[in-house]
Design an enzyme around this catalytic site. Sequence first.
Site, PDB file in Angstrom:
ATOM      1  CB  SER A 154      42.683  37.590  40.726  1.00 31.02           C
ATOM      2  OG  SER A 154      43.915  38.254  40.550  1.00 31.02           O
TER       3      SER A 154
ATOM      4  CG  ASP B  68      41.707  44.035  35.937  1.00 32.90           C
ATOM      5  OD1 ASP B  68      42.662  44.469  36.595  1.00 32.90           O
ATOM      6  OD2 ASP B  68      41.247  42.890  36.072  1.00 32.90           O
TER       7      ASP B  68
ATOM      8  CG  HIS C 236      42.052  42.785  39.611  1.00 30.56           C
ATOM      9  ND1 HIS C 236      42.305  42.043  38.471  1.00 30.56           N
ATOM     10  CD2 HIS C 236      42.505  42.038  40.647  1.00 30.56           C
ATOM     11  CE1 HIS C 236      42.885  40.912  38.816  1.00 30.56           C
ATOM     12  NE2 HIS C 236      43.018  40.874  40.131  1.00 30.56           N
TER      13      HIS C 236
END
Length: 219
Positions: free
Chosen positions: A58, A143, A175
């Site tokens: 991330s 995602d 994600h």
Amino acid sequence: ATLQVNYRASTGYGKTFLHKGDEQWGIGDMQHDLTDAVHWAIGEGIAEKDKVAIYGGSYGGYACLAGLAFTPDLYKCGVDIVGPSNIKTLLDSIPSYWGPMRNDLLRKIGNVDDNDEFNRSISPLFHVDAITAPLLIGQGANDPRVKQAEADQIAFSMRDKGIPVEYVLYPDEGHGFARPNNRIDFNGRAETFLAKHLGGRAEAFVKPEGTTAVFPLEN
């Protein structure tokens, strides 16, 4: 050794520390904290200067890309999991019903909507030519936060420029990787990748049954 840094803007240290990361992505203090930590580890004899990898997911994936693009002499290789490569396209992909979150991100990152030069300065995609270290990318096709396009655009750009890159896509992940077989698969690939570029031991990789890994760069 593994060093996990609570860089500026990390939560849990109060609002003052949190806001020290405002408009400090990529080429600012948030990234400098990682760079300084690497230099500290080398200076203390904990790490060897020619055997340092940067690994994250991330924002950590973005930090990995930024590390390779903006401090290319510091890292031997990198592993990026669901990290954005172009901040403007990241924000443009946010759905309208996440509007408040987008506004919050703009305050934290800076106004990439109206300042293209600023966006280009902090987005690793526009600095691919500076990357020399090999990169492993892991991405979930579903995602909702960091779209597959963020991985696609930097992976294909690196490949087209002859920069070593491996790209693993999981069609049934979002994600991060939730399915055990996909987690085992990517962890095994990452272990093999790190052993190849840093040295050291690695268990022989065996693709786990049930993993959905595909390889867009091979198409």
